[in-house]
Structure formats: structure tokens, C-alpha cells
Motif scaffolding. Structure first.
Motif, PDB file in Angstrom:
ATOM      1  N   ASP A  80     -17.413  30.431  72.507  1.00  0.00           N
ATOM      2  CA  ASP A  80     -17.763  30.216  74.161  1.00  0.00           C
ATOM      3  C   ASP A  80     -15.806  29.688  74.630  1.00  0.00           C
ATOM      4  N   GLY A  81     -15.808  29.540  74.484  1.00  0.00           N
ATOM      5  CA  GLY A  81     -14.179  28.721  74.440  1.00  0.00           C
ATOM      6  C   GLY A  81     -14.111  26.519  74.944  1.00  0.00           C
ATOM      7  N   HIS A  82     -14.993  26.258  74.317  1.00  0.00           N
ATOM      8  CA  HIS A  82     -15.039  25.189  73.874  1.00  0.00           C
ATOM      9  C   HIS A  82     -14.309  24.381  73.425  1.00  0.00           C
ATOM     10  N   HIS A  83     -13.863  23.293  73.731  1.00  0.00           N
ATOM     11  CA  HIS A  83     -12.800  22.728  72.524  1.00  0.00           C
ATOM     12  C   HIS A  83     -14.235  21.973  71.989  1.00  0.00           C
ATOM     13  N   ILE A  84     -13.568  21.549  70.599  1.00  0.00           N
ATOM     14  CA  ILE A  84     -14.134  20.591  70.054  1.00  0.00           C
ATOM     15  C   ILE A  84     -13.629  19.164  69.488  1.00  0.00           C
TER      16      ILE A  84
ATOM     17  N   ASP B 133     -33.835  25.681  71.816  1.00  0.00           N
ATOM     18  CA  ASP B 133     -35.309  25.837  70.842  1.00  0.00           C
ATOM     19  C   ASP B 133     -34.708  27.545  69.886  1.00  0.00           C
ATOM     20  N   GLN B 134     -35.368  27.501  68.699  1.00  0.00           N
ATOM     21  CA  GLN B 134     -35.178  29.037  67.883  1.00  0.00           C
ATOM     22  C   GLN B 134     -35.087  30.078  69.304  1.00  0.00           C
ATOM     23  N   ALA B 135     -35.471  30.412  70.217  1.00  0.00           N
ATOM     24  CA  ALA B 135     -35.608  31.882  71.137  1.00  0.00           C
ATOM     25  C   ALA B 135     -34.479  31.357  72.279  1.00  0.00           C
ATOM     26  N   ARG B 136     -33.793  30.242  72.255  1.00  0.00           N
ATOM     27  CA  ARG B 136     -32.303  30.262  72.937  1.00  0.00           C
ATOM     28  C   ARG B 136     -31.774  30.073  72.099  1.00  0.00           C
ATOM     29  N   LEU B 137     -31.467  29.881  70.616  1.00  0.00           N
ATOM     30  CA  LEU B 137     -30.513  29.551  69.741  1.00  0.00           C
ATOM     31  C   LEU B 137     -30.259  31.358  69.144  1.00  0.00           C
ATOM     32  N   LYS B 138     -31.442  32.221  69.711  1.00  0.00           N
ATOM     33  CA  LYS B 138     -30.850  33.802  69.309  1.00  0.00           C
ATOM     34  C   LYS B 138     -30.261  33.708  69.908  1.00  0.00           C
ATOM     35  N   ARG B 139     -29.858  34.118  71.296  1.00  0.00           N
ATOM     36  CA  ARG B 139     -29.667  34.120  72.581  1.00  0.00           C
ATOM     37  C   ARG B 139     -28.436  34.481  72.415  1.00  0.00           C
ATOM     38  N   TRP B 140     -28.122  32.556  71.885  1.00  0.00           N
ATOM     39  CA  TRP B 140     -26.387  32.296  71.734  1.00  0.00           C
ATOM     40  C   TRP B 140     -25.980  33.049  70.691  1.00  0.00           C
ATOM     41  N   ALA B 141     -26.343  32.341  69.253  1.00  0.00           N
ATOM     42  CA  ALA B 141     -25.772  32.429  68.449  1.00  0.00           C
ATOM     43  C   ALA B 141     -25.930  33.941  68.296  1.00  0.00           C
ATOM     44  N   THR B 142     -27.367  34.764  67.729  1.00  0.00           N
ATOM     45  CA  THR B 142     -26.624  36.506  67.910  1.00  0.00           C
ATOM     46  C   THR B 142     -27.489  37.018  68.576  1.00  0.00           C
ATOM     47  N   TRP B 143     -27.468  37.114  69.855  1.00  0.00           N
ATOM     48  CA  TRP B 143     -26.892  37.815  70.706  1.00  0.00           C
ATOM     49  C   TRP B 143     -25.281  37.708  71.909  1.00  0.00           C
ATOM     50  N   GLY B 144     -24.849  36.445  71.341  1.00  0.00           N
ATOM     51  CA  GLY B 144     -23.539  35.840  72.347  1.00  0.00           C
ATOM     52  C   GLY B 144     -23.642  36.078  73.732  1.00  0.00           C
ATOM     53  N   GLU B 145     -24.641  35.531  73.709  1.00  0.00           N
ATOM     54  CA  GLU B 145     -25.567  34.793  75.953  1.00  0.00           C
ATOM     55  C   GLU B 145     -24.579  33.171  75.904  1.00  0.00           C
ATOM     56  N   PRO B 146     -23.662  33.390  76.254  1.00  0.00           N
ATOM     57  CA  PRO B 146     -23.061  32.022  76.350  1.00  0.00           C
ATOM     58  C   PRO B 146     -23.464  30.998  77.058  1.00  0.00           C
ATOM     59  N   LEU B 147     -23.451  29.638  76.134  1.00  0.00           N
ATOM     60  CA  LEU B 147     -24.647  28.572  75.801  1.00  0.00           C
ATOM     61  C   LEU B 147     -24.415  28.171  77.396  1.00  0.00           C
ATOM     62  N   LEU B 148     -23.897  27.516  78.624  1.00  0.00           N
ATOM     63  CA  LEU B 148     -24.287  27.645  79.631  1.00  0.00           C
ATOM     64  C   LEU B 148     -25.562  28.037  80.266  1.00  0.00           C
ATOM     65  N   SER B 149     -25.158  29.803  80.414  1.00  0.00           N
ATOM     66  CA  SER B 149     -26.044  30.763  80.347  1.00  0.00           C
ATOM     67  C   SER B 149     -27.330  30.964  79.926  1.00  0.00           C
ATOM     68  N   VAL B 150     -27.145  30.336  78.770  1.00  0.00           N
ATOM     69  CA  VAL B 150     -28.750  30.349  77.813  1.00  0.00           C
ATOM     70  C   VAL B 150     -29.257  29.593  78.283  1.00  0.00           C
ATOM     71  N   LEU B 151     -28.614  28.251  78.658  1.00  0.00           N
ATOM     72  CA  LEU B 151     -29.242  26.758  78.893  1.00  0.00           C
ATOM     73  C   LEU B 151     -29.929  26.818  80.175  1.00  0.00           C
ATOM     74  N   ASP B 152     -29.627  28.184  81.470  1.00  0.00           N
ATOM     75  CA  ASP B 152     -29.568  28.269  83.025  1.00  0.00           C
ATOM     76  C   ASP B 152     -28.995  27.212  83.602  1.00  0.00           C
ATOM     77  N   ILE B 153     -27.567  26.902  83.673  1.00  0.00           N
ATOM     78  CA  ILE B 153     -26.616  25.654  84.099  1.00  0.00           C
ATOM     79  C   ILE B 153     -26.185  26.177  84.830  1.00  0.00           C
ATOM     80  N   ALA B 154     -26.630  25.453  85.810  1.00  0.00           N
ATOM     81  CA  ALA B 154     -25.318  25.463  86.912  1.00  0.00           C
ATOM     82  C   ALA B 154     -24.976  24.781  88.122  1.00  0.00           C
TER      83      ALA B 154
ATOM     84  N   THR C 120     -27.312  19.980  87.164  1.00  0.00           N
ATOM     85  CA  THR C 120     -28.130  20.542  88.117  1.00  0.00           C
ATOM     86  C   THR C 120     -28.732  21.246  87.261  1.00  0.00           C
ATOM     87  N   ALA C 121     -29.788  21.235  86.780  1.00  0.00           N
ATOM     88  CA  ALA C 121     -30.403  22.336  85.408  1.00  0.00           C
ATOM     89  C   ALA C 121     -31.844  22.893  86.143  1.00  0.00           C
ATOM     90  N   SER C 122     -31.738  23.919  85.802  1.00  0.00           N
ATOM     91  CA  SER C 122     -32.720  25.226  86.393  1.00  0.00           C
ATOM     92  C   SER C 122     -33.768  24.515  85.880  1.00  0.00           C
TER      93      SER C 122
END
Length: 330
Positions: A211-215, A299-320, A328-330
């Protein structure tokens, strides 16, 4: 009596010569008023019948589109399932509304036509002299119905065009998704289920790097104080992960693990974003505690969105984010 005998209108022919003679006699005896009244009455009937046909055609077209829509099954378990359902739902709403409008218009126009037909055997001369004749007001209602049907038909055209464009856009996105799924960047949930806990932590770090984050830390240990993976976003926001692997994706993460994370993530690790991630699920007490303490659960469903489908982490977490250190998290 004045008749333009050069007219192209063909008078009806009857097999029985007596009928023809009777018709010609009635025409010869008719006054200008008689013919005008007959013509106006015919025009009114024609207007009503033409509208009935037009409204019926719209009702039939709408019904056909409704049947077609019901054959379109939204793909299940993909990033676009919700988009498909929303697009189908929006079109279905317009089609249902238009179907009701067209059907009601046909029924009302048919009532007008029946009233006009009842008038045919009567003396119509006084009817057109009396502006208050109820049959006239009934016919005027056809104008209102025409406006309603015309608007409904326009709404259907716009809705169909919008739906068609949305289906095209989703098709293109699905093609991109197929390419991503075939790439090394996509990590299947089934592969994650078979990992060891340490490998799970490292794949979380790898996904964050993707996702472009520094480890800062890619796995935990005996003295990690609840932080298995720590990363920095491009905006220099610190994300602390606690990773809980469940063999084969079975099992739940309970409230005690989330409470431990809450006690160290911000005080010890200066986290801006706190995430508990598992390839399993979370218990309700864990979910309630996380919501109350601004901890994000992956969880498992959100992890699939991130790991398998490639949706960015912050989008998966609904963070603005309004800015650094003000999440703030929705």
C-alpha cells in the motif's frame, strides 16, 4: 350541406345496398353542425384510443425491462457486489414506478373512452354547446395523463442509460480485478489460512508495504507489548497492528486480546491508528470494546478485501483523516 367531394377520405362500403343508400341519405340530410359534431366526437375517440395504445406500449416495455432486470444476478462475494445491487435497485425503483403510472393511465383513459362510446348513440349537438359537459372534462384529463406518461417514459430512458453505463464501468473494473488477482500482489485468503502465526504477521507487513506504507516492525515477539507490526503511512501516521492467526480461518478473537492492545498501542507505541487483525472473526464483546475505544478490527471479510482484492487498508477500515493525529472512524 357542403362536402368536399374531392377528398381522399374513402366512405365505407357495405355489402347490403340498402345500408349504402341509408348512409348516403343521412349524409345528404346532415347539416354542417351535424358533421362538425361527428368529426369532433371521432377526434376525441381517436385521441383517447391513441393514448391508450401509447400508454399500453410503455407498460409493456417497462414490464419487459423488469423481466430482463430480474435475470441479471449480481455476482456474490466480490468487491462489486454492493455496486451491482445498488445499480439494479435504482433501476428497479424507476421501472416499478413507471409501470404503475402507465397502468393507471391506461385504466383512466379506457374509462374516458367508454364514456365517449356511450355518447355515440345520442344527440351530440348540445354536448359541444355546453362547455360544462363532464365528458369534455374527462377528455381534458388525457392531457394530464399524457404529461405524466411522457415524464415517466423519460425517467425510464434516463434510468436505463445510467444503468447501462454503470454496468459498463463495473465490467471494466472486473477486468482490472481479474488482472490483479492473477498477479503476485494478490494474496488468497486460503493461503493465509495455512500460514504460521509468524508468517501471518509478515504478510500483514508485506500488504502494508504494498500500500506504500513504511515498515518499522514486520513481526512481533516476546517483548512486543502487543504490537506485532508497526508501519508509517505516507502522511507519517503510525499504525500499530496486533495479529491473531486462526488455523484454517476458524475461531474467534475475544475481548481480552483487544483490551491488551488498547492498553499498549497508544501509551507505549504512540499509535495514530490501532488495528487488530485476524483471518478469523471477532466476538461481540471484542467488537463492542473496540468500538468504544477507537480500535479498528480487520476480520476475515475485510482481510480478503485488503489482501486478495487489493483495496487499500485505510479504505477497508473506513478511515477518513482530517489531518495528522486527528483520525475519525466511521
Amino acid at each position: 350541406m357542403h362536402i368536399n367531394w374531392t377528398t381522399t377520405v374513402q366512405f365505407p362500403e357495405y355489402p347490403n345496398s340498402q345500408h349504402q343508400d341509408a348512409l348516403r341519405l343521412r349524409i345528404a340530410e346532415a347539416t354542417d353542425d351535424d358533421l362538425l359534431v361527428a368529426y369532433l366526437h371521432w377526434i376525441e375517440g381517436r385521441v383517447a384510443l391513441d393514448f391508450i395504445v401509447a400508454a399500453s406500449d410503455l407498460a409493456a416495455k417497462t414490464q419487459s425491462e423488469q423481466h430482463h432486470l430480474e435475470t441479471l444476478i449480481a455476482p456474490l462475494g466480490t468487491p462489486f457486489t454492493l455496486n451491482y445491487n445498488q445499480a439494479h435497485g435504482a433501476l428497479r425503483l424507476v421501472l416499478n414506478r413507471t409501470s404503475t403510472t402507465a397502468s393507471n393511465a391506461v385504466q383512466q383513459a379506457q374509462r374516458v373512452w367508454r364514456k365517449l362510446r356511450e355518447q355515440t348513440s345520442r344527440d351530440l349537438t348540445n354536448r359541444y354547446r355546453d362547455a360544462a359537459d363532464p365528458a369534455l372534462s374527462d377528455l381534458e384529463s388525457i392531457g394530464t395523463l399524457k404529461e405524466q406518461v411522457a415524464k415517466a417514459e423519460l425517467d425510464v430512458r434516463k434510468a436505463l442509460a445510467k444503468h447501462r453505463n454503470e454496468m459498463h464501468s463495473l465490467s471494466l473494473l472486473e477486468q482490472e480485478m481479474e488482472l490483479f488477482l492473477a498477479s503476485d500482489d494478490s494474496v488468497a485468503l486460503e493461503d493465509i489460512h495455512g500460514m504460521t502465526p509468524t508468517a501471518f504477521e509478515r504478510i500483514i507487513a508485506a500488504l502494508a508495504r504494498r500500500d506504500g506504507h513504511h515498515i518499522i516492525r514486520d513481526s512481533g515477539g516476546a517483548r512486543d507489548l502487543g504490537a506485532d507490526v508497526i508501519v508509517l503511512t505516507p502522511d507519517r501516521l503510525r499504525v500499530v497492528f496486533q495479529c491473531k492467526h486462526r488455523q484454517a480461518g476458524l475461531g474467534k478473537v475475544g475481548s481480552p486480546d483487544v483490551q491488551t492492545l488498547n492498553g499498549t498501542a497508544r501509551p507505549e507505541h504512540k499509535a495514530d491508528i490501532v488495528v487488530a487483525v485476524t483471518n478469523g472473526t471477532f466476538t461481540k464483546p471484542a467488537t463492542d470494546f473496540a468500538r468504544a475505544h477507537d480500535i479498528h478490527l480487520l476480520d476475515q471479510a475485510r482481510l480478503k478485501r485488503w489482501a486478495t482484492w487489493g483495496e487499500p487498508l485505510l479504505s477497508v477500515l473506513d478511515i477518513a483523516w482530517a489531518g495528522p493525529h486527528s483520525a475519525t472512524a466511521s
